[in-house]
Structures are given as C-alpha cells and as structure tokens.
Design an enzyme around this catalytic site. Structure first.
Site, PDB file in Angstrom:
ATOM      1  N   CYS A  38      36.521  19.935  24.306  1.00  0.00           N
ATOM      2  CA  CYS A  38      37.815  20.573  24.090  1.00  0.00           C
ATOM      3  C   CYS A  38      37.933  21.270  22.753  1.00  0.00           C
ATOM      4  O   CYS A  38      38.910  21.952  22.498  1.00  0.00           O
ATOM      5  CB  CYS A  38      38.929  19.536  24.189  1.00  0.00           C
ATOM      6  N   HIS A  55      30.983  16.401  13.269  1.00  0.00           N
ATOM      7  CA  HIS A  55      30.358  15.878  14.491  1.00  0.00           C
ATOM      8  C   HIS A  55      29.930  14.440  14.215  1.00  0.00           C
ATOM      9  O   HIS A  55      29.006  14.220  13.434  1.00  0.00           O
ATOM     10  CB  HIS A  55      29.138  16.735  14.804  1.00  0.00           C
ATOM     11  N   HIS A  88      52.338  25.913   9.340  1.00  0.00           N
ATOM     12  CA  HIS A  88      52.417  25.608  10.766  1.00  0.00           C
ATOM     13  C   HIS A  88      51.183  24.839  11.193  1.00  0.00           C
ATOM     14  O   HIS A  88      50.099  25.051  10.656  1.00  0.00           O
ATOM     15  CB  HIS A  88      52.507  26.909  11.582  1.00  0.00           C
ATOM     16  N   HIS A 141      45.732  20.092  18.923  1.00  0.00           N
ATOM     17  CA  HIS A 141      45.167  20.092  20.269  1.00  0.00           C
ATOM     18  C   HIS A 141      46.062  19.250  21.173  1.00  0.00           C
ATOM     19  O   HIS A 141      46.391  18.109  20.852  1.00  0.00           O
ATOM     20  CB  HIS A 141      43.757  19.519  20.209  1.00  0.00           C
ATOM     21  N   HIS A 148      53.911  20.237  27.571  1.00  0.00           N
ATOM     22  CA  HIS A 148      54.885  20.154  28.653  1.00  0.00           C
ATOM     23  C   HIS A 148      54.751  21.332  29.610  1.00  0.00           C
ATOM     24  O   HIS A 148      54.766  21.172  30.829  1.00  0.00           O
ATOM     25  CB  HIS A 148      56.295  20.127  28.061  1.00  0.00           C
ATOM     26  N   ASN A 194      47.174  19.928  29.455  1.00  0.00           N
ATOM     27  CA  ASN A 194      46.030  19.960  28.553  1.00  0.00           C
ATOM     28  C   ASN A 194      45.044  20.995  29.082  1.00  0.00           C
ATOM     29  O   ASN A 194      44.274  20.722  29.987  1.00  0.00           O
ATOM     30  CB  ASN A 194      45.376  18.574  28.480  1.00  0.00           C
TER      31      ASN A 194
END
EC number: 2.3.1.-
Lengths: 496, 467
Positions: free
Chosen positions: B168, B247, B335, B339, B368, B372
């Site tokens: 992702c 990572h 801002h 994720h 909403h 995802n």
C-alpha cells in the site's frame, strides 16, 4: 580457361586490403595526424639546442607567485573536471544459480510427464516436435513443483522456488565478493511472472536483514528483457547516490506458470522456459574500480509497444477453457528483428568506430539523394564488440540475430550453448552466457561485450560492458563442471 | 607571459562552465507535480450495505462467529455506503475470477484516468519520458506499462517501470523512483500510475485474518504527471521537498504481518496478523527519526533533544515513547495525508503526531467515501483537502503511508499556488463531514450481536435480510 578464376581471387584480396586500410586510416586518424606534428616539434627543439631553451625560459620572468597561481588554477580545474564527470558504474561480480542435478528434466522425463498430464494426444505430439527442434539439451532444470504429475503450483511452492534460486545466487555472490548484506544500498529485483505481496525484494530484505533505508524496487511483468532494464534502473540510481552499491537480481519463477491447456501458441513456454537466476553486484565506488570485472558503458532501451502487433506478440491471456498461459504469435521473429533495428539505430553511433559510421552515413546519403536502390549498409558490429550475449529465447531468435548481424558461429556459441545446457532462463540467460565466455577463457582485459535482451511489450534492450581485468580460468560458476564438454554440436532435429 | 595569461583565462572560463553545468544540474533536480487525477468508477460498481450482505451470504463456509467478526470489522472500519468494488464481485463471481475480469478492472481505470489527465494538462502522451506504474497484486505479461504505451502510442525510448508486490505504500516508492531519475539533470516528464487490483484477490475461505482484506480494500486509482523542468514550475501544483523510505523487513514479525499466502485448505488470501500494529509503530518511529531532521526547524529539534535528555535524567524508564510524542510536526507541516488503512490506523497515527480532528478529517472522510484504495488513497485524501480549499500557496503537506514488507514511506510537498480543483470529490464534497456517524451496517446487521450459536438460524436471517 584455368587462368580465369585467378583474377576474381586477386580482386577480392585487393578489396579486403583496401577495406582494412580504410578502417585503419579512419579509426586512427587523430594518431596519424599527431605523430608527424610531434615529430616536427621534437626535431625543432633538438635543432634549437639546450642553451636557447634555457634563455627562453629565463625571459619568461617567472617567479614563485606566478608558478603557485598557475599550479593552483591547473589543480582547481582538474578537480572540478573530474568531479563533474558522470560516475562510472562497475560490475564488481555476478553469480548465477546452479541447479541441482535432481531437478533435471531430460527429454524422456519431459515427454513422459507431458503424455501423462495432457489429455490431447495432438498437444503431446506438438510438444514433442517443439522439443526436438528447440536446441535444448538433457540437463535443463525445472523446479521441484513441476516434477509432480500433475504439477503442483501453489503459492508456497512458488515462494520456495524463489527462495531456492535467489538465495543460492546471492550466497554465491557474497562468497565471491565478500559483500556484507548491511552494506547494500540499492536492491532491484525483476521477476516477470510471479509477484507476491510482500514482494520478492522484501523477501530478500527479510532473509539477509538488509538496512531499513534501502532503496528497493520490485519489477514485474516486464518480460525476458527485464534484466537489462533493472541494470538501467540501478545505473540511474547509482548516478545520484555517491559511494553506493546496488544488488540486482534477475530471475523467472516457473512454478505458477505451467500451462494446462491445449492451445499451441501457449504450449511453447512449457517446452522452453527453465529454472535460473542471477545476482549482480554493481558499484560506483572508486575503490571497487580495481577489483571490478566490467564497467558499464551504455544501456539502450527500445519499446515497440505503440505498435499493436508488437504489443500482442507475447501476450498472457486465458484460453477458452479458462487456463491461463502466454501466447507467442507467429510474427515474433519479424517483430524481434524490427525492434533490434530500432535499437541498433540508437546504439550504433555510440559504439561503432568512425570507419563504420562514415560508411553507414555515406550509404544513407547515397540512398536518399543519389540512388534509392542502393543496398542499406549493415554496420559491422564485430568491429565494435569482441563478445555477443544474445538472449537465449529459442533457437529461432539466435538464428535470426546471427543472420541480421552477420555474426559467425563462434560469436553466437555462448547463446546456443546456454540454451542447450540451461534452457531459456528468461532475464538471467544473458548472465549464464557471459559466464560461458569467461569459463572458456575468452574474456580478456579491454574486451567489449554486447548483451541483447528481448521481451514482451515488445522491448529490445542492450547493454555494453567493457572488461577491466582478464578473467582467469577455471571460473567458479554454473559451467564449472561441464565447460570441458562444450561446445557441443546441436543437431537440427533430435529424434525422440 | 601573454601565453600564460591566455592559458589561465581559458582554464578559468572552463571551470566557470563546469560550475554553471553543476548549477544547471541542481535546478533541474527538483520534482514538481504538475497535476493528478483520481479515478471515480462507474456508479453501478458501488458496494452498499445490501451488496455487502449479499456477498457475505454467498460464502457458505462462514458461520456465526465469522459473521460477528465481519460485522465488527465493517462497523469499526469507518467505510461508508458509496465505495466501489470490481464488477466480478458485484456480479457474484468473486469465487472464480478470470484473467479477463482482472484486466477489465484495470482497463476501466487506465482507459479513463490516463486520457483524462492528458486532456486536463494539455500534454501529449508522446512527451512522456518515464512511465512508472505500481499495482501490487496483478502483474500480467506484457506489463500494464506496456498496455499504456500501446494505448497512447508513446515513444520508443520511453523508460517504463512496472512495480509490483510493493504493497500500500508503493505510490511513494514510484515517486521516489521518478525523483531519482530527475536528479540526473536532463529535462524529463514522468507519468506515475498507481492503483490496486481487487478482482483476482478475493478470499473465499473462513480464515479471519484473511477476511479483513475483503472488508477493507476497494477499487480506486490515481495518475499523476511529474517533471523536473523548471519552466513548468509555474503550472505545477506541488513541489517535492523530501522523501523518506523505511523498510523493516529484516524483522521476521514485521515481514510476516501482512503477507499473501494460502490458508489451511489452500485458498490464497491476504493475511493481516495481530502483530501488524506493532510493526507499523516500529516502522513509523524509524521513519520519523529520519524525517524529522529533514523537515523540522533547528529550534524544534533542539527543543526535542532538550526534552528527551531531561526525561532521561528525571525518568529514565519510559523516555522514548513520550518524548517522541512531543515532537511537534504541526509547527512546520500544515496538512497531513494519512494512509487510509482503517480507522484504527488513522487514529493511531493522529495520536502519535498529536493531530486534531480537523487534521485527520481528510483521511477519515476519504476512508468513508472511497474505502481503503491501497496505494492511491493518499491522493484521494489530497483531493479532499483541495476540494475543501484548504491548500494555499506555501502550505506544506506531509504524506505518510504504510505497506506490506513492512514499509513506512513519507514525503513532504509544498503547495505552489492556491488549489481549487475538486476533481472526483466535486459531487459529494458538500456532504462532508457528515452530520451523523451512525453506521448503516450496524443498523441492518446488528442482530448478529444478539444471536448465539443456538439461536442462530442462517436461512431465516438471510431471508429476513432480503425482505
């Protein structure tokens, strides 16, 4: 009557010497120009005599400040010049996966398995015919999952194959170079037909406990030319990260890709693709320059995807029964030839000596302006390279390239023997071929190598390497135990 | 003497040339985002509470405890009724996805979004020099990058990179790849395409850790054009300030916490383990360690060091956690694009950074409205901020994403001009934030909490749902 053949013979000999003379003249033009000039200068100096020279020097009225300033300027300029040059990319070493003999698939095994798995006898016959003409030998290997009847392509088995081939290659590379996993800065992995989440690059990070700020990239779906693509990416990254090294892994995982159906154009990969992997260590550190094997000179990428025919020529899809496979179209050779021509157009000016470029240029001008029927001049790439590594995609590909580049049998020997011993190992085949050339003791310092890869898309990628140190035999690698048996004579058709 | 003077002048001019070349390289190594376009699937692909119920009912391997688990997940997920799914799942063929289904899902996205972006920016596809695509769970041959090249007739020397399996957080990996290519100094235009493939990855078993993926992932995607050409800076929306990748795959627990594998019966699914939050925290902490010095002013860093030293002296036991919470990112960042992994993830990250409701609102509302959408979620969040007219010139936007591996990638953008393009949020931005947060799933399926194993009558319950 007996005297007649002689004039032809002598004419051709004269032509040959003319051609040689022309090449020598053009390629060494600058040297030939400078030598008389230097000779004249030296003669002049000697004629003037040492006293005159000393008086000239004194008249210059140099004192310490002038000398210091001049030397400062010279050193400053030299430093700026050296620092502004693009960083050279060195290939420190590479290692190929050496399959265990237990994974061997001799013709008999392949035919027996095929006849037990395939319901359609026509498909079995077709695959037999392909294998007879394929140019593969009896020692090519398939992963353990493909030895089951029918093959057992679970995700776990695919991961196991990936771990087997990739980790073996990396372990070999670590042994050869003394590389510490914690020192790897860039990791690029390419595997076209298997891409789990997390990626194979994450799998490598996990196994070797690589650093958390590693720049890892996992390329997938990019076909048999993806190995050179990864080298290109690693090179771009090495240009912007000073003092780093990059580990490039090229492989193809066979396990999940066995085609279970009956479509002929999709059965070909079953016959040709075999297990293999290569791990390559690249570096831009100056201290690696002394121990590196090769230096990367050029990478040229050509993508013919804009042409619909080229895009569809190697295409993964489902057949009417829902079996997924990769179809190879009939005009694969024509498209490959076309892609190669485009690639040559870009790489030619970069690598060909001036003599060939001039000839090509004049022929082009001649064709455009004077006589359109003049035959196009195919540059002689044998002048630019000592060794050729052509992707061992199949016998037809190697034949086609041998013809279009006008190469001799020795030039394509590495490709043919790799196809025979290891099969089509996709993106890693170029490294098996390079290892063959080294194992035969043919790689000398200063030799230039041209690696050509073709792949789905349709892409043609080339890489040009220059050898930095003569590779001494015996070479430790996948060819170590069998190199003495090669080259073998591969018959047109092997009767099965 | 003149000879020496001439030589010196020539050499100095040459060095001046080299310095100019170096300067040229510097100004060409910035990364500007010209524009981006998110994907809005067709309205017949919406997954409502009704559709969800039908899909769950079709899976005959599920029992009461699985239904309870699913309801809990769906209710707590923060996902609304207007998210989108792939056609084969909505049409009832989730158990046997074909290759064509997966390709169709990708085509629907690529055929619309890429052309839209080129039309919006008035840039021709043949000007693109680099094409990077990241779709984690579907990787056909020829690659999807080749598909884009074919469809838009791009040049022969276009550099394509097809990233796959990177989870992702892959859209920031693609941006990192492009950013590194930009540093070479040559004027380059890059097209980055990010999405996720849901069709072929539906889990049809009853392993709870693998059912989470089914509940959370939705269809979406984003395409963006990036360049390092300073002449295009005026029309660019954002400029990239820094990017940090972390990572932690070296840790076995972190590597195995989000992994695609087979369950006990051999069905492939995406396993999300209980150790995922812990791995996320570790990766996040390490990422922030590298990110903070790059974006925070020295004053803030000095304050942090002072506080942590003070804490070490006063209370040596739990120094790290609370000290980390004290780093005030809001001093430099206006801002936050988080994720949208799930409401738990958003809340946890918000708490760690000390964010207010206003700050996490874009992420929550994106979750909403779109669910995802995996790698492309950050760009929907950015779109929300833009639609709400929050992005003003000079503002700084921090993007944070997590992904399988385990990776945490973050980057900081600076806004170039006041942005006001609502893009895919245009038709619904007026309804956000919604007045009520009562979850429609709870209303419809709340009976699950009342039933026990004895009273649970599957056929009856399903019948009542259909009415």
């Amino acid at each position: 009557m007996p005297a007649q053949p002689l004039p032809d013979f002598s004419t051709s000999v004269r032509l040959k010497y003319v051609k040689l003379g022309y090449q020598y003249l053009v390629n060494h033009f600058l040297t030939l120009l400078l030598i008389p000039m230097i000779a004249t200068c030296v003669l002049e100096l000697v004629r003037r005599g040492p006293e005159e020279l000393i008086s000239v020097y004194n008249s210059l009225d140099l004192d310490v400040i002038h000398i210091l300033c001049s030397s400062f300027v010279i050193i400053f300029v030299l430093t700026v010049y050296y620092m502004s040059r693009p960083r050279p990319v060195y290939l420190v070493d590479y290692a190929c996966f050496k399959p265990a003999p237990s994974c061997r698939v001799p013709f008999a095994t392949f035919m027996e398995h095929t006849s037990m798995i395939c319901e359609d006898p026509k498909s079995v016959q077709f695959q037999t015919r392909i294998l007879e003409r394929s140019g593969l030998g009896e020692e090519t290997c398939l992963p353990p999952a493909n030895h089951y009847i029918p093959p057992n392509p679970t995700m776990e088995a695919a991961r196991a194959e990936a771990q087997l081939v990739i980790f073996s290659a990396i372990d070999d590379l670590i042994k050869k170079t003394g590389l510490q996993p914690k020192h790897i800065d860039i990791l690029v992995v390419n595997c076209s037909l298997f891409s789990p989440t997390p990626s194979l690059s994450a799998m490598i990070v996990n196994k070797y406990k690589l650093r958390s700020n590693i720049k890892s990239f996992n390329l997938s779906g990019m076909g048999c030319s993806a190995g050179l693509l990864s080298i290109d990416l690693a090179r771009d990254l090495l240009q912007v990260l000073p003092g780093s090294n990059a580990l490039v892994i090229s492989t193809e995982i066979i396990t999940p890709n066995f085609y279970k159906g009956n479509r002929r154009d999709m059965l070909l990969p079953n016959c040709l693709f075999r297990m293999g992997a290569a791990a390559i260590l690249l570096s831009n550190r100056r201290r690696d320059a002394t121990r590196a094997k090769y230096r990367l000179l050029h990478v040229v990428r050509t993508h013919k995807g804009a042409d619909d025919r080229a895009y569809r020529c190697v295409y993964q899809e489902e057949d009417s029964d829902g079996h997924c496979g990769i179809s190879l179209s009939k005009d694969l050779m024509a498209i490959a030839g076309d892609a190669l021509k485009s690639n040559i157009t870009t790489i030619g000016p970069l690598v060909l000596p001036m003599s060939e470029q001039l000839l090509f240029f004049f022929t082009l001008v001649g064709r455009k302006l004077i006589n359109p029927t003049l035959r196009p001049y195919i540059p002689d790439f044998k002048q630019a390279f000592e060794h050729f590594c052509i992707h061992a995609g199949g016998r037809a590909v190697i034949d086609e390239l041998q013809k279009s580049l006008q190469l001799s049998a020795e030039h394509v020997e590495a490709s043919r023997m790799t196809l025979h011993r290891f099969g089509n190992t996709s993106s890693s085949s170029l490294w098996y071929e390079l290892n063959y050339i080294e194992s035969k003791g043919r790689m000398k310092r200063g030799d230039r190598v041209w690696q050509i890869g073709f792949g789905s898309g349709f892409k043609c990628n080339s890489a040009v390497w220059k050898c930095l140190r003569t590779v001494k035999t015996p070479v430790d690698g996948p060819w170590a135990e069998c190199i003495h048996r090669y080259p073998v004579d591969i018959p047109e058709i092997v009767k099965l | 003497m003149e000879f020496l003077a001439t030589l010196t002048t020539l050499l100095l001019l040459f060095s001046l040339l080299l310095i100019c070349k170096y300067y040229y390289l510097k100004i060409h190594s910035h990364c500007y985002l010209i524009d981006y376009a998110c994907f809005k699937p067709a309205s017949d692909r919406q997954i409502t509470t009704q559709t969800s119920g039908e899909i769950i009912e079709r899976n005959k391997t599920l029992g009461l405890s699985e239904y309870k688990f699913l309801l809990k997940v769906i209710v707590n997920s923060g996902i609304g009724e207007e998210t989108y799914g792939p056609r084969n799942i909505i049409e009832g063929r989730e158990d046997s996805p074909t290759f064509d289904d997966a390709m169709l899902e990708m085509d629907e996205f690529l055929n619309v979004s890429v052309g839209d972006l080129f039309a919006k920016t008035k840039i021709s596809p043949s000007d693109v020099d680099v094409l990077v695509l990241n779709i984690s769970m579907f990787s056909p041959a020829p690659s999807l990058t080749s598909r884009i090249v074919q469809r838009h007739k791009m040049r022969e020397d276009v550099k394509t990179y097809n990233l796959s399996g990177m989870g992702c957080s892959a859209s920031l990996i693609s941006v990192d790849l492009v950013r590194n290519i930009f540093k070479s100094g040559k004027k380059t235009l890059a097209l980055v395409v990010t999405s996720e493939s849901i069709s072929p990855n539906w889990y049809s078993g009853n392993d709870k850790s693998m059912m989470l993926g089914n509940c959370l992932f939705r269809s979406g995607g984003c395409v963006m054009l990036l360049t390092n050409n300073p002449s295009m800076r005026a029309r660019a929306k954002l400029s990239l300030k820094c990017l940090v990748r972390t990572h932690i795959g070296g840790n076995d627990d972190a590597y195995n916490c989000a992994i695609q594998k087979e369950d006990d019966v051999g069905r492939v699914g995406f396993h999300l383990s209980k150790g995922l939050p812990k791995a996320a925290v570790r990766a996040f902490a390490e990422n922030l360690q590298h990110l903070a010095p790059k974006i925070l002013p020295y004053r803030e860093l000095a304050l942090y060091m002072y506080r942590s030293i003070k804490q070490l002296i006063v209370k040596p036991k739990d120094a790290s956690n609370s000290a980390m919470a004290r780093i005030n990112f809001k001093s430099r960042v206006d801002h936050f694009c988080l994720h949208t992994g799930g409401s738990a993830v958003i809340d946890a990250v918000g708490r760690a950074l000390g964010l207010s409701k206003y700050d996490v609102e874009p992420a929550r509302m994106t979750l909403h409205r779109w669910g995802n959408t995996s790698a492309s979620s950050l760009w929907y969040v950015l779109g929300y901020m833009e639609a709400k007219r929050r992005l003003r010139k000079g503002d700084r936007v921090l993007m944070i994403s997590f992904g399988a591996g385990f990776k945490c990638n973050s980057c900081l953008w600076e806004v170039n001009a006041d942005l006001r393009d609502a893009d895919v949020w245009e038709d619904c931005i007026k309804n956000y934030p919604p007045q009520t947060l009562v979850n429609p799933y709870l209303e419809k399926y709340g009976w699950v909490n009342e039933d026990t194993e004895e009273t649970f009558n599957r056929a009856q319950r399903m019948e009542s749902l259909r009415r």
